[in-house]
Design a protein around this motif. Structure first.
Motif, PDB file in Angstrom:
ATOM      1  N   HIS A 188      -0.736  -4.903   6.458  1.00  0.00           N
ATOM      2  CA  HIS A 188      -0.089  -3.608   6.655  1.00  0.00           C
ATOM      3  C   HIS A 188      -0.937  -2.475   6.095  1.00  0.00           C
ATOM      4  CE1 HIS A 188       3.344  -5.663   8.160  1.00  0.00           C
ATOM      5  NE2 HIS A 188       3.581  -6.280   7.021  1.00  0.00           N
ATOM      6  N   LYS A 189      -1.606  -1.762   6.981  1.00  0.00           N
ATOM      7  CA  LYS A 189      -2.434  -0.607   6.585  1.00  0.00           C
ATOM      8  C   LYS A 189      -1.584   0.658   6.623  1.00  0.00           C
ATOM      9  CE  LYS A 189      -6.379  -2.941   6.664  1.00  0.00           C
ATOM     10  NZ  LYS A 189      -7.379  -3.020   5.668  1.00  0.00           N
ATOM     11  N   VAL A 190      -2.021   1.696   5.914  1.00  0.00           N
ATOM     12  CA  VAL A 190      -1.289   2.951   5.873  1.00  0.00           C
ATOM     13  C   VAL A 190      -1.905   4.036   6.733  1.00  0.00           C
ATOM     14  CG1 VAL A 190       0.205   3.616   3.972  1.00  0.00           C
ATOM     15  CG2 VAL A 190      -2.050   2.858   3.478  1.00  0.00           C
ATOM     16  N   LYS A 191      -3.106   3.869   7.190  1.00  0.00           N
ATOM     17  CA  LYS A 191      -3.810   4.901   7.953  1.00  0.00           C
ATOM     18  C   LYS A 191      -2.934   5.411   9.104  1.00  0.00           C
ATOM     19  CE  LYS A 191      -8.033   6.627   8.953  1.00  0.00           C
ATOM     20  NZ  LYS A 191      -8.765   7.424   8.055  1.00  0.00           N
TER      21      LYS A 191
ATOM     22  N   LEU B  27      -1.514 -11.956   2.264  1.00  0.00           N
ATOM     23  CA  LEU B  27      -1.571 -11.791   3.711  1.00  0.00           C
ATOM     24  C   LEU B  27      -0.738 -10.592   4.151  1.00  0.00           C
ATOM     25  CD1 LEU B  27      -2.551 -12.918   6.423  1.00  0.00           C
ATOM     26  CD2 LEU B  27      -0.499 -14.337   6.460  1.00  0.00           C
ATOM     27  N   THR B  28       0.454 -10.461   3.610  1.00  0.00           N
ATOM     28  CA  THR B  28       1.321  -9.333   3.951  1.00  0.00           C
ATOM     29  C   THR B  28       0.692  -8.014   3.522  1.00  0.00           C
ATOM     30  OG1 THR B  28       3.267 -10.731   3.725  1.00  0.00           O
ATOM     31  CG2 THR B  28       3.622  -8.356   3.641  1.00  0.00           C
TER      32      THR B  28
ATOM     33  N   ARG C 184       0.832  -1.210   0.000  1.00  0.00           N
ATOM     34  CA  ARG C 184       0.000   0.000   0.000  1.00  0.00           C
ATOM     35  C   ARG C 184       0.866   1.259   0.000  1.00  0.00           C
ATOM     36  NH1 ARG C 184      -3.488  -3.275   3.517  1.00  0.00           N
ATOM     37  NH2 ARG C 184      -5.501  -3.451   2.476  1.00  0.00           N
ATOM     38  N   ILE C 185       2.016   1.185   0.630  1.00  0.00           N
ATOM     39  CA  ILE C 185       2.917   2.342   0.688  1.00  0.00           C
ATOM     40  C   ILE C 185       3.349   2.735  -0.725  1.00  0.00           C
ATOM     41  CG2 ILE C 185       5.180   3.126   1.493  1.00  0.00           C
ATOM     42  CD1 ILE C 185       4.686   1.412   4.010  1.00  0.00           C
TER      43      ILE C 185
ATOM     44  N   VAL D 142      -6.587   4.139   0.219  1.00  0.00           N
ATOM     45  CA  VAL D 142      -5.717   3.020  -0.121  1.00  0.00           C
ATOM     46  C   VAL D 142      -5.990   1.820   0.785  1.00  0.00           C
ATOM     47  CG1 VAL D 142      -3.305   2.282  -0.232  1.00  0.00           C
ATOM     48  CG2 VAL D 142      -3.953   4.523  -1.061  1.00  0.00           C
ATOM     49  N   ASP D 143      -6.374   2.064   2.032  1.00  0.00           N
ATOM     50  CA  ASP D 143      -6.656   0.957   2.952  1.00  0.00           C
ATOM     51  C   ASP D 143      -7.919   0.192   2.580  1.00  0.00           C
ATOM     52  OD1 ASP D 143      -4.382   1.382   4.424  1.00  0.00           O
ATOM     53  OD2 ASP D 143      -5.359   2.573   5.973  1.00  0.00           O
ATOM     54  N   ASP D 144      -8.726   0.718   1.660  1.00  0.00           N
ATOM     55  CA  ASP D 144      -9.915   0.000   1.198  1.00  0.00           C
ATOM     56  C   ASP D 144      -9.558  -1.097   0.185  1.00  0.00           C
ATOM     57  OD1 ASP D 144     -11.619   1.583   2.739  1.00  0.00           O
ATOM     58  OD2 ASP D 144     -11.829   3.086   1.160  1.00  0.00           O
TER      59      ASP D 144
END
Length: 130
Positions: free
Chosen positions: A119-122, A114-115, A23-24, A49-51
């Motif tokens: 890993h969320k960016v919020k 899974l990885t 996501r980064i 992006v976390d969606d």
């Protein structure tokens, strides 16, 4: 890795417009928010992006995306089996090796998914691209 977004209105799965391994990477290239129009209900919504979620490819999608790799594996194992042992064994060996390759690709994608989903960016990327 197949990236999807669920429509906020109808819950239809929409393919993500962005492809990246994390996501980064998406935030750095495209920003934290984007708009997508759902092909099912024609509504346009704003997403973060976390969606985005990573999901496993179906068997058909996996074969379709990796068809060249599977054809090379099948051809090489058929030729080796044909010359070393015989026609019947060459055919069986090529089919078995292609199935093993599909299983290995599927397991590898599951770990990447899974990885990505973990890993969320919020709250982590406040000054990216500034």
């Amino acid at each position: 890795m197949k990236l999807i977004i669920k429509c906020k209105d109808c819950r239809n799965e929409i393919d993500s417009p962005y492809k990246a391994s994390t996501r980064i990477n998406i935030v750095q290239k495209f920003g934290e928010e984007f708009e997508i129009k759902c092909p099912a209900c024609n509504s346009t919504n704003t997403y973060e992006v976390d969606d985005i979620r990573a999901v496993d490819y179906s068997f058909g999608e996996l074969v379709q995306n990796r068809i060249a790799v599977f054809l090379v594996i099948m051809a090489v194992t058929f030729v080796l089996g044909f010359f070393l042992i015989g026609t019947g064994v060459g055919i069986i060996t090529s089919i078995v090796s292609a199935l093993i390759a599909i299983i290995l690709f599927k397991n590898n994608n599951s770990g990447k998914n899974l990885t990505f989903n973990k890993h969320k960016v919020k709250g982590r990327m406040s000054n990216v691209g500034a």
